[in-house]
Design a protein around this motif. Sequence first.
Motif, PDB file in Angstrom:
ATOM      1  N   ARG A 235     -15.267 -15.451 -10.448  1.00 12.51           N
ATOM      2  CA  ARG A 235     -15.036 -15.448  -9.080  1.00 12.51           C
ATOM      3  C   ARG A 235     -13.660 -15.216  -8.507  1.00 12.51           C
ATOM      4  O   ARG A 235     -12.824 -16.115  -9.091  1.00 12.51           O
ATOM      5  N   GLY A 236     -13.175 -14.666  -7.686  1.00 11.44           N
ATOM      6  CA  GLY A 236     -11.926 -14.477  -7.251  1.00 11.44           C
ATOM      7  C   GLY A 236     -11.068 -13.356  -8.089  1.00 11.44           C
ATOM      8  O   GLY A 236      -9.949 -13.412  -7.470  1.00 11.44           O
ATOM      9  N   GLU A 237     -11.807 -13.072  -9.269  1.00 12.15           N
ATOM     10  CA  GLU A 237     -10.799 -12.220 -10.056  1.00 12.15           C
ATOM     11  C   GLU A 237     -11.628 -10.765 -10.165  1.00 12.15           C
ATOM     12  O   GLU A 237     -12.547 -10.545 -10.195  1.00 12.15           O
ATOM     13  N   GLU A 238     -10.425  -9.665  -9.643  1.00 11.10           N
ATOM     14  CA  GLU A 238     -11.224  -8.298  -9.687  1.00 11.10           C
ATOM     15  C   GLU A 238     -11.471  -7.751 -11.101  1.00 11.10           C
ATOM     16  O   GLU A 238     -12.532  -6.976 -11.140  1.00 11.10           O
ATOM     17  N   GLU A 239     -11.037  -8.084 -12.019  1.00 13.44           N
ATOM     18  CA  GLU A 239     -11.188  -7.318 -13.516  1.00 13.44           C
ATOM     19  C   GLU A 239     -11.780  -8.372 -14.100  1.00 13.44           C
ATOM     20  O   GLU A 239     -11.416  -9.527 -14.319  1.00 13.44           O
ATOM     21  N   PRO A 240     -12.978  -7.711 -14.902  1.00 17.69           N
ATOM     22  CA  PRO A 240     -13.356  -8.710 -16.001  1.00 17.69           C
ATOM     23  C   PRO A 240     -12.494  -8.991 -17.331  1.00 17.69           C
ATOM     24  O   PRO A 240     -11.608  -8.366 -17.495  1.00 17.69           O
ATOM     25  N   LEU A 241     -12.790 -10.041 -17.973  1.00 16.26           N
ATOM     26  CA  LEU A 241     -12.088 -10.581 -18.992  1.00 16.26           C
ATOM     27  C   LEU A 241     -13.058 -10.061 -20.378  1.00 16.26           C
ATOM     28  O   LEU A 241     -14.079 -10.343 -20.241  1.00 16.26           O
ATOM     29  N   ARG A 242     -12.357  -9.592 -21.338  1.00 16.76           N
ATOM     30  CA  ARG A 242     -13.044  -9.253 -22.738  1.00 16.76           C
ATOM     31  C   ARG A 242     -12.871 -10.203 -23.716  1.00 16.76           C
ATOM     32  O   ARG A 242     -11.611 -10.688 -23.840  1.00 16.76           O
ATOM     33  N   LEU A 243     -13.755 -10.402 -24.451  1.00 16.07           N
ATOM     34  CA  LEU A 243     -13.474 -11.334 -25.636  1.00 16.07           C
ATOM     35  C   LEU A 243     -14.285 -10.981 -26.754  1.00 16.07           C
ATOM     36  O   LEU A 243     -15.565 -10.741 -26.439  1.00 16.07           O
ATOM     37  N   ASP A 244     -13.985 -10.756 -27.962  1.00 17.02           N
ATOM     38  CA  ASP A 244     -14.895 -10.587 -29.073  1.00 17.02           C
ATOM     39  C   ASP A 244     -14.902 -11.741 -30.039  1.00 17.02           C
ATOM     40  O   ASP A 244     -13.675 -12.113 -30.465  1.00 17.02           O
ATOM     41  N   LEU A 245     -15.955 -12.471 -30.428  1.00 18.42           N
ATOM     42  CA  LEU A 245     -16.072 -13.628 -31.284  1.00 18.42           C
ATOM     43  C   LEU A 245     -16.859 -13.160 -32.545  1.00 18.42           C
ATOM     44  O   LEU A 245     -17.829 -12.582 -32.304  1.00 18.42           O
ATOM     45  N   LEU A 246     -16.809 -14.059 -33.606  1.00 17.47           N
ATOM     46  CA  LEU A 246     -17.652 -14.164 -34.639  1.00 17.47           C
ATOM     47  C   LEU A 246     -18.380 -15.695 -34.296  1.00 17.47           C
ATOM     48  O   LEU A 246     -17.740 -16.576 -34.237  1.00 17.47           O
ATOM     49  N   LEU A 247     -19.734 -15.431 -34.092  1.00 19.34           N
ATOM     50  CA  LEU A 247     -20.668 -16.466 -33.914  1.00 19.34           C
ATOM     51  C   LEU A 247     -21.676 -16.726 -35.360  1.00 19.34           C
ATOM     52  O   LEU A 247     -22.391 -15.906 -35.520  1.00 19.34           O
ATOM     53  N   ARG A 248     -21.508 -17.966 -35.653  1.00 16.35           N
ATOM     54  CA  ARG A 248     -22.457 -18.368 -36.933  1.00 16.35           C
ATOM     55  C   ARG A 248     -23.187 -19.370 -36.418  1.00 16.35           C
ATOM     56  O   ARG A 248     -22.896 -20.227 -35.880  1.00 16.35           O
ATOM     57  N   ILE A 249     -24.643 -19.122 -36.632  1.00 15.53           N
ATOM     58  CA  ILE A 249     -25.935 -20.010 -36.307  1.00 15.53           C
ATOM     59  C   ILE A 249     -26.396 -20.288 -37.613  1.00 15.53           C
ATOM     60  O   ILE A 249     -26.881 -19.639 -38.387  1.00 15.53           O
ATOM     61  N   GLU A 250     -26.429 -21.512 -37.812  1.00 15.92           N
ATOM     62  CA  GLU A 250     -27.047 -22.254 -39.107  1.00 15.92           C
ATOM     63  C   GLU A 250     -28.020 -23.297 -38.795  1.00 15.92           C
ATOM     64  O   GLU A 250     -28.140 -24.136 -37.898  1.00 15.92           O
ATOM     65  N   ALA A 251     -29.123 -23.384 -39.851  1.00 15.22           N
ATOM     66  CA  ALA A 251     -30.059 -24.394 -39.497  1.00 15.22           C
ATOM     67  C   ALA A 251     -29.625 -25.866 -40.402  1.00 15.22           C
ATOM     68  O   ALA A 251     -29.188 -25.611 -41.648  1.00 15.22           O
ATOM     69  N   PHE A 252     -30.129 -27.006 -40.002  1.00 18.15           N
ATOM     70  CA  PHE A 252     -29.743 -27.937 -40.774  1.00 18.15           C
ATOM     71  C   PHE A 252     -30.977 -28.282 -41.876  1.00 18.15           C
ATOM     72  O   PHE A 252     -32.120 -28.057 -41.342  1.00 18.15           O
ATOM     73  N   GLN A 253     -31.176 -28.647 -42.824  1.00 20.42           N
ATOM     74  CA  GLN A 253     -32.174 -29.002 -43.876  1.00 20.42           C
ATOM     75  C   GLN A 253     -33.047 -30.117 -43.216  1.00 20.42           C
ATOM     76  O   GLN A 253     -34.273 -29.790 -42.947  1.00 20.42           O
ATOM     77  N   GLN A 254     -32.505 -30.972 -42.554  1.00 22.05           N
ATOM     78  CA  GLN A 254     -33.436 -32.053 -42.138  1.00 22.05           C
ATOM     79  C   GLN A 254     -32.649 -32.723 -40.686  1.00 22.05           C
ATOM     80  O   GLN A 254     -31.259 -32.942 -40.740  1.00 22.05           O
ATOM     81  N   PRO A 255     -33.301 -32.356 -39.646  1.00 21.34           N
ATOM     82  CA  PRO A 255     -32.758 -32.764 -38.310  1.00 21.34           C
ATOM     83  C   PRO A 255     -32.486 -34.529 -38.261  1.00 21.34           C
ATOM     84  O   PRO A 255     -33.291 -34.950 -38.651  1.00 21.34           O
ATOM     85  N   VAL A 256     -31.317 -34.807 -37.505  1.00 23.25           N
ATOM     86  CA  VAL A 256     -31.162 -36.267 -37.312  1.00 23.25           C
ATOM     87  C   VAL A 256     -31.857 -36.532 -36.175  1.00 23.25           C
ATOM     88  O   VAL A 256     -31.983 -37.856 -35.824  1.00 23.25           O
ATOM     89  N   GLU A 257     -32.062 -35.605 -35.246  1.00 21.98           N
ATOM     90  CA  GLU A 257     -32.745 -35.753 -33.963  1.00 21.98           C
ATOM     91  C   GLU A 257     -33.743 -34.461 -33.640  1.00 21.98           C
ATOM     92  O   GLU A 257     -33.474 -33.412 -34.205  1.00 21.98           O
ATOM     93  N   GLY A 258     -34.807 -34.789 -33.042  1.00 23.59           N
ATOM     94  CA  GLY A 258     -35.538 -33.649 -32.610  1.00 23.59           C
ATOM     95  C   GLY A 258     -36.647 -33.083 -33.852  1.00 23.59           C
ATOM     96  O   GLY A 258     -36.397 -33.605 -34.879  1.00 23.59           O
ATOM     97  N   GLU A 259     -37.016 -31.783 -33.390  1.00 25.88           N
ATOM     98  CA  GLU A 259     -37.685 -31.100 -34.600  1.00 25.88           C
ATOM     99  C   GLU A 259     -36.980 -30.145 -35.212  1.00 25.88           C
ATOM    100  O   GLU A 259     -37.438 -29.750 -36.458  1.00 25.88           O
ATOM    101  N   ALA A 260     -35.809 -29.962 -34.816  1.00 28.31           N
ATOM    102  CA  ALA A 260     -35.168 -28.859 -35.617  1.00 28.31           C
ATOM    103  C   ALA A 260     -33.606 -29.136 -35.294  1.00 28.31           C
ATOM    104  O   ALA A 260     -33.412 -29.578 -34.051  1.00 28.31           O
ATOM    105  N   ALA A 261     -32.541 -28.764 -36.147  1.00 26.25           N
ATOM    106  CA  ALA A 261     -31.284 -28.976 -35.649  1.00 26.25           C
ATOM    107  C   ALA A 261     -30.449 -27.685 -36.150  1.00 26.25           C
ATOM    108  O   ALA A 261     -30.742 -27.095 -37.307  1.00 26.25           O
TER     109      ALA A 261
END
Length: 193
Positions: free
Chosen positions: A51-77
């Motif tokens: 909000r308040g800025e005329e031009e959008p900002l760009r960003l390229d990331l590398l995103l890694r999503i991994e699962a835990f073998q055993q969750p310490v909380e909840g049904e999955a982590a």
Amino acid sequence: MTPSTERVPLDPSGPSSRPPQDSRIQLDSSLRRWFSRNLGLWRSRRLYFFRGEEEPLRLDLLLRIEAFQQPVEGEAAYRFSWKPEQDFGFYARKPQYQPEGSLDVYLCGHQLRRSRGYLVEQPMRSQIRQVDEHQLMFESQHQNWDIQQHIRLIDWDRFRSSSIFSWRDGELDITETHHEIRLEGPGDPLPAD
């Protein structure tokens, strides 16, 4: 008595000793299945409209999503980690964002608990709504922020599309669009911490 009004005899052994079935099993396995479809390494091409800025900002990331073998909380982590691939001056203009980092998330029924937020070091919670088998919505409230995120898996999970709307004090402050391309499939599960 007619057949529709006959009494069914009681079981003389008394009530069943089996515990009742948990009705969340089907819903939670559906959410776990959706999250498992997101595991791996993604190239995330992002546009941020502030909000308040005329031009959008760009960003390229590398995103890694991994699962835990055993969750310490909840049904999955899961662990989400990110680092910039190309920042186009984004971090110089928005130093409140961390260029790289990680956060752990816990699937607890229809709630996602995050070890921290992207902009704050404090834990966050999101309510999850499943739109269909390919799309989830996350709704979060934190401090003076209301955040709504839509993530959709596309083309046999080769792509992800994400739209995020962040209101601060009731005004739309940040709008983001992310287009993500899968670079690698899931790796080995992480050991429990």
